[in-house]
Design an enzyme around this catalytic site. Structure first.
Site, PDB file in Angstrom:
ATOM      1  N   HIS A  80      87.804  17.103  19.072  1.00 10.52           N
ATOM      2  CA  HIS A  80      86.526  16.787  19.709  1.00 10.52           C
ATOM      3  C   HIS A  80      85.717  15.874  18.789  1.00 10.52           C
ATOM      4  O   HIS A  80      85.246  14.838  19.209  1.00 10.52           O
ATOM      5  CB  HIS A  80      85.757  18.082  20.033  1.00 10.52           C
ATOM      6  CG  HIS A  80      84.485  17.855  20.797  1.00 10.52           C
ATOM      7  ND1 HIS A  80      83.722  18.871  21.298  1.00 10.52           N
ATOM      8  CD2 HIS A  80      83.844  16.713  21.129  1.00 10.52           C
ATOM      9  CE1 HIS A  80      82.657  18.358  21.925  1.00 10.52           C
ATOM     10  NE2 HIS A  80      82.709  17.065  21.820  1.00 10.52           N
ATOM     11  N   GLU A 126      81.130   9.263  19.504  1.00 11.63           N
ATOM     12  CA  GLU A 126      81.370  10.048  18.286  1.00 11.63           C
ATOM     13  C   GLU A 126      80.990   9.249  17.043  1.00 11.63           C
ATOM     14  O   GLU A 126      80.423   9.786  16.093  1.00 11.63           O
ATOM     15  CB  GLU A 126      82.829  10.509  18.219  1.00 11.63           C
ATOM     16  CG  GLU A 126      83.186  11.558  19.266  1.00 11.63           C
ATOM     17  CD  GLU A 126      82.398  12.860  19.090  1.00 11.63           C
ATOM     18  OE1 GLU A 126      82.295  13.360  17.959  1.00 11.63           O
ATOM     19  OE2 GLU A 126      81.883  13.375  20.097  1.00 11.63           O
ATOM     20  N   HIS A 160      77.892  10.699  15.059  1.00 12.65           N
ATOM     21  CA  HIS A 160      78.350  11.475  13.896  1.00 12.65           C
ATOM     22  C   HIS A 160      78.950  10.611  12.790  1.00 12.65           C
ATOM     23  O   HIS A 160      78.721  10.852  11.614  1.00 12.65           O
ATOM     24  CB  HIS A 160      79.384  12.515  14.347  1.00 12.65           C
ATOM     25  CG  HIS A 160      78.918  13.359  15.480  1.00 12.65           C
ATOM     26  ND1 HIS A 160      77.924  14.303  15.349  1.00 12.65           N
ATOM     27  CD2 HIS A 160      79.287  13.400  16.790  1.00 12.65           C
ATOM     28  CE1 HIS A 160      77.712  14.893  16.530  1.00 12.65           C
ATOM     29  NE2 HIS A 160      78.525  14.359  17.408  1.00 12.65           N
TER      30      HIS A 160
END
Ligand code: NAG
Ligand code: NAG
Ligand code: NAG
Ligand code: NAG
Length: 255
Positions: free
Chosen positions: A68, A117, A121
């Site tokens: 993920h 992502e 992040h």
């Protein structure tokens, strides 16, 4: 005022402005945010559960745990000027498609998930030298995935997708024995009239040196984490030790 003097004043004014810029709120208003963080959460999700949770266009979700994300705690969207560029990871694409697929949107442009992502992040993780490019960030996550080998671990422990239930404590204990640390395990709570929760996500915690550590979820830590788990997993929460746990092999369950 003589030109030389004017230059002097311009210089003084400029230095002062620069100085204020650096020390004032201008920093927090800019596109680059510095967020100190301590730990990385390396999240794997179970595609079948992900597909059960969301209105989506899942088709044939993989029957193995996929990545993920790799998330610094307490930090997101750290550098909005550092745009995702899929060309930077072109050497990783076949592994990315296999191990880090966009489970929810299998027919859409896959790069959107990776872009998300990275933006949220990766730009924060990039404060570490070992993760300070897209190639390093995605490449390291793929490396950790092979290293952790969650699929292999569960198989060895005899924990397989099934229509019968597991005890959460048995899953936890198997993982703890294998890794020497306790990951964070998340479930879908039981549906109305059901007694079992459904396992959906397993997160391993790493130090900045990429050493596995216990994911101790203290109360004060749960809030910032909650915020960044919203992505497609808004219904997942930490599994209950005392509920039977379903590890489904198909999206359509056995009811
Ligand atoms: C932010 O991203 C840019 C690339 O757009 C990069 O040059 C810069 O070093 C980054 N800043 C930080 C603090 O990571
Ligand atoms: C994307 O990355 C490639 C390879 O590093 C580079 O050649 C290209 O200019 C980049 N594109 C953009 C829009 O930055
Ligand atoms: C996917 O999106 C990227 C940028 O977001 C774009 O460059 C690429 O052409 C798109 N690919 C397809 C197949 O739509
Ligand atoms: C993780 O916690 C367990 C106790 O729950 C402890 O025995 C173990 O040493 C810890 N591992 C690390 C790497 O901190």
């Amino acid at each position: 005022m003589k030109p030389a003097k004017l230059h002097y004043w311009i210089l003084v004014w400029f230095s002062m402005a620069l100085c204020c810029w650096c020390t004032s709120d201008a920093f927090t208003q800019s596109d680059v945010h510095f967020h100190p963080w301590k730990k990385l959460y390396f999240a794997h999700h179970w595609p079948v559960t992900v597909c059960k949770m969301n209105a989506n266009d899942c088709h044939d979700p993989p029957n193995y745990w996929t990545i993920h994300g790799l998330w610094p705690d307490r930090a997101e969207d750290c550098n909005r000027t550092w745009h995702f560029n899929v060309t930077e990871i072109k050497d990783l694409l076949s592994d990315m498609r296999h191990y880090w697929p966009d489970v929810l949107h299998s027919s859409l442009n896959r790069t959107q998930f990776w872009k998300h992502e990275w933006d949220k992040h990766g730009t924060c993780a990039a404060t570490l030298e070992i993760l300070n490019s897209q190639k390093k960030y995605f490449g390291k996550a793929l490396e950790l995935y092979q290293h952790v080998d969650l699929n292999g671990c569960l198989l060895k422990a005899g924990i397989k997708p099934s229509s019968s239930y597991y005890e959460m404590t048995a899953i936890k204990e198997a993982l703890r024995r294998f890794y020497g640390v306790t990951p964070k395990i998340q479930c879908l709570p039981p549906e109305e009239g059901e007694k079992a929760q459904t396992i959906g996500q397993i997160e391993f915690c790493f130090t900045k040196e990429l050493q596995l550590v216990n994911c101790t979820v203290s109360e004060d830590e749960s809030n910032p984490m909650q915020a960044h788990l919203k992505l497609g997993t808004s219904e997942l929460s930490v599994c209950h030790d005392d509920l039977p746990t379903y590890y489904p092999s198909e999206v359509q369950d056995h009811k």
